[in-house]
Scaffold this motif. Structure first.
Motif, PDB file in Angstrom:
ATOM      1  N   ALA A  84      13.128   7.534 -12.560  1.00  0.00           N
ATOM      2  CA  ALA A  84      11.722   7.154 -12.695  1.00  0.00           C
ATOM      3  C   ALA A  84      11.171   6.713 -11.346  1.00  0.00           C
ATOM      4  O   ALA A  84      11.619   5.733 -10.777  1.00  0.00           O
ATOM      5  CB  ALA A  84      11.594   6.022 -13.715  1.00  0.00           C
ATOM      6  N   LEU A  85      10.195   7.454 -10.828  1.00  0.00           N
ATOM      7  CA  LEU A  85       9.628   7.162  -9.512  1.00  0.00           C
ATOM      8  C   LEU A  85       8.209   6.626  -9.690  1.00  0.00           C
ATOM      9  O   LEU A  85       7.270   7.395  -9.882  1.00  0.00           O
ATOM     10  CB  LEU A  85       9.610   8.436  -8.655  1.00  0.00           C
ATOM     11  CG  LEU A  85      10.951   9.160  -8.529  1.00  0.00           C
ATOM     12  CD1 LEU A  85      10.783  10.402  -7.682  1.00  0.00           C
ATOM     13  CD2 LEU A  85      12.003   8.235  -7.926  1.00  0.00           C
ATOM     14  N   PRO A  86       8.015   5.306  -9.644  1.00  0.00           N
ATOM     15  CA  PRO A  86       6.694   4.745  -9.915  1.00  0.00           C
ATOM     16  C   PRO A  86       5.628   5.207  -8.938  1.00  0.00           C
ATOM     17  O   PRO A  86       4.478   5.393  -9.303  1.00  0.00           O
ATOM     18  CB  PRO A  86       6.928   3.226  -9.821  1.00  0.00           C
ATOM     19  CG  PRO A  86       8.189   3.061  -9.036  1.00  0.00           C
ATOM     20  CD  PRO A  86       9.017   4.269  -9.359  1.00  0.00           C
ATOM     21  N   ALA A  90       2.353   7.146 -10.217  1.00  0.00           N
ATOM     22  CA  ALA A  90       1.031   6.559 -10.007  1.00  0.00           C
ATOM     23  C   ALA A  90       0.086   7.567  -9.360  1.00  0.00           C
ATOM     24  O   ALA A  90      -1.089   7.676  -9.739  1.00  0.00           O
ATOM     25  CB  ALA A  90       1.151   5.304  -9.144  1.00  0.00           C
ATOM     26  N   GLU A  91       0.576   8.322  -8.379  1.00  0.00           N
ATOM     27  CA  GLU A  91      -0.266   9.331  -7.725  1.00  0.00           C
ATOM     28  C   GLU A  91      -0.697  10.419  -8.697  1.00  0.00           C
ATOM     29  O   GLU A  91      -1.788  10.979  -8.578  1.00  0.00           O
ATOM     30  CB  GLU A  91       0.481   9.954  -6.545  1.00  0.00           C
ATOM     31  CG  GLU A  91       0.636   9.025  -5.361  1.00  0.00           C
ATOM     32  CD  GLU A  91       1.300   9.722  -4.190  1.00  0.00           C
ATOM     33  OE1 GLU A  91       0.964   9.375  -3.055  1.00  0.00           O
ATOM     34  OE2 GLU A  91       2.160  10.595  -4.408  1.00  0.00           O
ATOM     35  N   LEU A  92       0.171  10.721  -9.662  1.00  0.00           N
ATOM     36  CA  LEU A  92      -0.148  11.738 -10.657  1.00  0.00           C
ATOM     37  C   LEU A  92      -1.031  11.203 -11.775  1.00  0.00           C
ATOM     38  O   LEU A  92      -1.407  11.943 -12.679  1.00  0.00           O
ATOM     39  CB  LEU A  92       1.144  12.293 -11.263  1.00  0.00           C
ATOM     40  CG  LEU A  92       1.987  13.188 -10.350  1.00  0.00           C
ATOM     41  CD1 LEU A  92       3.352  13.428 -10.975  1.00  0.00           C
ATOM     42  CD2 LEU A  92       1.286  14.507 -10.105  1.00  0.00           C
ATOM     43  N   GLY A  93      -1.359   9.910 -11.734  1.00  0.00           N
ATOM     44  CA  GLY A  93      -2.157   9.313 -12.791  1.00  0.00           C
ATOM     45  C   GLY A  93      -1.342   8.931 -14.012  1.00  0.00           C
ATOM     46  O   GLY A  93      -1.888   8.724 -15.091  1.00  0.00           O
ATOM     47  N   LEU A  94      -0.018   8.831 -13.840  1.00  0.00           N
ATOM     48  CA  LEU A  94       0.873   8.554 -14.965  1.00  0.00           C
ATOM     49  C   LEU A  94       1.575   7.209 -14.818  1.00  0.00           C
ATOM     50  O   LEU A  94       2.595   6.977 -15.462  1.00  0.00           O
ATOM     51  CB  LEU A  94       1.925   9.663 -15.094  1.00  0.00           C
ATOM     52  CG  LEU A  94       1.386  11.069 -15.369  1.00  0.00           C
ATOM     53  CD1 LEU A  94       2.516  12.086 -15.299  1.00  0.00           C
ATOM     54  CD2 LEU A  94       0.709  11.128 -16.727  1.00  0.00           C
ATOM     55  N   GLY A  95       1.060   6.334 -13.970  1.00  0.00           N
ATOM     56  CA  GLY A  95       1.712   5.049 -13.734  1.00  0.00           C
ATOM     57  C   GLY A  95       1.858   4.224 -14.992  1.00  0.00           C
ATOM     58  O   GLY A  95       2.936   3.707 -15.303  1.00  0.00           O
ATOM     59  N   ALA A  97       1.668   5.302 -18.097  1.00  0.00           N
ATOM     60  CA  ALA A  97       2.519   6.011 -19.059  1.00  0.00           C
ATOM     61  C   ALA A  97       3.989   5.812 -18.736  1.00  0.00           C
ATOM     62  O   ALA A  97       4.821   5.618 -19.630  1.00  0.00           O
ATOM     63  CB  ALA A  97       2.168   7.503 -19.054  1.00  0.00           C
ATOM     64  N   LEU A  98       4.330   5.841 -17.440  1.00  0.00           N
ATOM     65  CA  LEU A  98       5.720   5.630 -17.045  1.00  0.00           C
ATOM     66  C   LEU A  98       6.167   4.221 -17.395  1.00  0.00           C
ATOM     67  O   LEU A  98       7.258   4.014 -17.931  1.00  0.00           O
ATOM     68  CB  LEU A  98       5.890   5.874 -15.548  1.00  0.00           C
ATOM     69  CG  LEU A  98       7.279   5.567 -14.983  1.00  0.00           C
ATOM     70  CD1 LEU A  98       8.323   6.479 -15.604  1.00  0.00           C
ATOM     71  CD2 LEU A  98       7.291   5.696 -13.473  1.00  0.00           C
ATOM     72  N   ALA A  99       5.322   3.235 -17.107  1.00  0.00           N
ATOM     73  CA  ALA A  99       5.673   1.852 -17.425  1.00  0.00           C
ATOM     74  C   ALA A  99       5.894   1.675 -18.923  1.00  0.00           C
ATOM     75  O   ALA A  99       6.840   1.019 -19.361  1.00  0.00           O
ATOM     76  CB  ALA A  99       4.577   0.910 -16.920  1.00  0.00           C
ATOM     77  N   GLY A 100       5.022   2.301 -19.723  1.00  0.00           N
ATOM     78  CA  GLY A 100       5.165   2.207 -21.166  1.00  0.00           C
ATOM     79  C   GLY A 100       6.428   2.874 -21.669  1.00  0.00           C
ATOM     80  O   GLY A 100       7.125   2.349 -22.540  1.00  0.00           O
ATOM     81  N   ALA A 101       6.743   4.051 -21.089  1.00  0.00           N
ATOM     82  CA  ALA A 101       7.950   4.768 -21.510  1.00  0.00           C
ATOM     83  C   ALA A 101       9.202   3.985 -21.165  1.00  0.00           C
ATOM     84  O   ALA A 101      10.142   3.897 -21.975  1.00  0.00           O
ATOM     85  CB  ALA A 101       7.986   6.145 -20.845  1.00  0.00           C
ATOM     86  N   VAL A 138      -4.221  11.802  -1.196  1.00  0.00           N
ATOM     87  CA  VAL A 138      -4.294  12.975  -2.075  1.00  0.00           C
ATOM     88  C   VAL A 138      -5.245  12.663  -3.230  1.00  0.00           C
ATOM     89  O   VAL A 138      -4.820  12.536  -4.385  1.00  0.00           O
ATOM     90  CB  VAL A 138      -2.902  13.376  -2.590  1.00  0.00           C
ATOM     91  CG1 VAL A 138      -2.128  14.133  -1.538  1.00  0.00           C
ATOM     92  CG2 VAL A 138      -2.101  12.150  -3.038  1.00  0.00           C
ATOM     93  N   PRO A 139      -6.550  12.558  -2.955  1.00  0.00           N
ATOM     94  CA  PRO A 139      -7.501  12.147  -3.994  1.00  0.00           C
ATOM     95  C   PRO A 139      -7.623  13.131  -5.149  1.00  0.00           C
ATOM     96  O   PRO A 139      -8.067  12.751  -6.237  1.00  0.00           O
ATOM     97  CB  PRO A 139      -8.820  12.035  -3.222  1.00  0.00           C
ATOM     98  CG  PRO A 139      -8.655  12.921  -2.025  1.00  0.00           C
ATOM     99  CD  PRO A 139      -7.211  12.806  -1.662  1.00  0.00           C
ATOM    100  N   HIS A 140      -7.245  14.384  -4.952  1.00  0.00           N
ATOM    101  CA  HIS A 140      -7.411  15.388  -6.003  1.00  0.00           C
ATOM    102  C   HIS A 140      -6.112  15.677  -6.749  1.00  0.00           C
ATOM    103  O   HIS A 140      -6.070  16.606  -7.566  1.00  0.00           O
ATOM    104  CB  HIS A 140      -7.973  16.683  -5.404  1.00  0.00           C
ATOM    105  CG  HIS A 140      -9.270  16.491  -4.682  1.00  0.00           C
ATOM    106  ND1 HIS A 140     -10.446  16.167  -5.320  1.00  0.00           N
ATOM    107  CD2 HIS A 140      -9.572  16.559  -3.348  1.00  0.00           C
ATOM    108  CE1 HIS A 140     -11.422  16.052  -4.431  1.00  0.00           C
ATOM    109  NE2 HIS A 140     -10.920  16.281  -3.238  1.00  0.00           N
ATOM    110  N   LEU A 141      -5.063  14.913  -6.477  1.00  0.00           N
ATOM    111  CA  LEU A 141      -3.762  15.202  -7.084  1.00  0.00           C
ATOM    112  C   LEU A 141      -3.793  15.082  -8.600  1.00  0.00           C
ATOM    113  O   LEU A 141      -3.256  15.936  -9.309  1.00  0.00           O
ATOM    114  CB  LEU A 141      -2.693  14.264  -6.509  1.00  0.00           C
ATOM    115  CG  LEU A 141      -1.293  14.406  -7.106  1.00  0.00           C
ATOM    116  CD1 LEU A 141      -0.742  15.814  -6.885  1.00  0.00           C
ATOM    117  CD2 LEU A 141      -0.342  13.366  -6.520  1.00  0.00           C
ATOM    118  N   ALA A 142      -4.415  14.035  -9.123  1.00  0.00           N
ATOM    119  CA  ALA A 142      -4.420  13.824 -10.575  1.00  0.00           C
ATOM    120  C   ALA A 142      -5.127  14.972 -11.294  1.00  0.00           C
ATOM    121  O   ALA A 142      -4.678  15.416 -12.361  1.00  0.00           O
ATOM    122  CB  ALA A 142      -5.090  12.491 -10.912  1.00  0.00           C
TER     123      ALA A 142
END
Length: 309
Positions: A84-86, A90-95, A97-101, A138-142
């Motif tokens: 798990a890489l926080p 986070a950059e992918l907009g899944l921060g 979701a990862l914490a919850g998982a 990387v503002p457009h990554l998400a």
């Protein structure tokens, strides 16, 4: 071994729904007869599963039944927290979701496994970018990642190094690669499958069009081929050099012995090779090409004059 197999069988049915005895046997690498025995054992233990015959038959769990068993060994639990890489999430907009998982996984684990996993997580930190390179925003990554997940085409406004510097292109995003702290998009477009640096994307316009990734496409294989092609285009010439044992070690050349080693190494250009070989100092002597040898000799004379006295 059998207890672990029973848990795996239960989790397969929970996650995939109906499965035939042959499918379960292939997944578990056992015989169909063993699957029959394992299913009987689970039924005797009170697990609500049933089997149906016929074309649409197979085994499945009663609707609504869920087990809290994770089936994880100590090593698997540690690996789950380690992977798990926080920062990337986070950059992918899944921060969140990862914490919850991770919270749910931590809660479901037995106390002993939870302690092992948390010990591993607290003692490991991944910092992917290099020391001397700032991480570009990387503002457009998400948005790009959302298009990858949804299999929807996008229009990219992209800045490239050759003219025209800025282009607009409709692409079908197949996948994302994180390499040394930098994100790359692998996408199919007018010129075929290409790789785009996400930090060079100046704008993204999502489209409603869905696409299907071609059968047989492999993101890892595609990225490996891209790297090989990049290196082939990067190294356009060779240099003949003599190296001390330390110089050979630093260049990744197998030394011929305790003395000097002669080797031919690929170079990108005279300018790049000039800078790279100067870093080796007295551990390298360039023999050819003559232009590169003369450039280094001139730099050495300039330095000697500058530091004289």
């Amino acid at each position: 071994m059998r207890a672990s197999r029973l848990v795996t069988l239960l989790l397969l049915l929970q996650n995939r729904g109906r499965m035939t005895a042959r499918q379960l046997a292939d997944e578990l690498e056992v015989s169909v007869r063993t699957v029959y025995r394992d299913v009987d054992a689970l039924g005797a233990a009170g697990i609500p599963l049933y089997g149906a015959a016929g074309h649409a038959g197979g085994y499945r769990l009663v609707d609504g039944y869920r087990t809290r068993l994770t089936g994880l060994t100590v090593d698997e639990a540690q690996a789950a927290f380690l992977v798990a890489l926080p920062g990337a999430a986070a950059e992918l907009g899944l921060g969140e979701a990862l914490a919850g998982a991770l919270l749910k996984l931590r809660t479901a684990l037995p106390a002993e496994l939870r302690a092992h996993a948390e010990r591993i997580q607290s003692g490991f930190l991944l910092d992917a970018p290099g020391w001397y390179g700032d991480v570009d925003p990387v503002p457009h990554l998400a948005v790009v990642a959302a298009a990858v997940w949804a299999r929807r085409a996008v229009v990219l406004r992209y800045r490239r190094w050759r003219a025209p510097e800025e282009i607009e292109r409709r692409v079908e995003p197949y996948g994302l690669v994180l390499k040394a702290g930098r994100w790359y998009l692998v996408a199919d477009g007018p010129s075929g499958i290409r790789t785009y640096r996400v930090d060079q994307i100046r704008g993204v316009r999502p489209l409603a069009e869905e696409f299907v990734i071609p059968e047989g496409f492999d993101l890892a294989g595609c990225w490996k081929a891209f790297q090989a092609d990049f290196r082939a285009r990067l190294h356009t010439a060779d240099a003949l050099v003599r190296l001390t044992p330390e110089g050979a070690r630093r260049l990744g050349v197998t030394p011929a012995g305790d003395g000097w080693t002669q080797a031919r190494v690929p170079i990108e250009s005279i300018d790049h090779a000039h800078r790279d070989f100067l870093r080796l100092g007295a551990d390298v002597e360039v023999l050819a090409p003559a232009e590169l040898r003369d450039r280094i000799a001139e730099t050495a004379r300039t330095l000697a004059t500058r530091y004289e006295g």
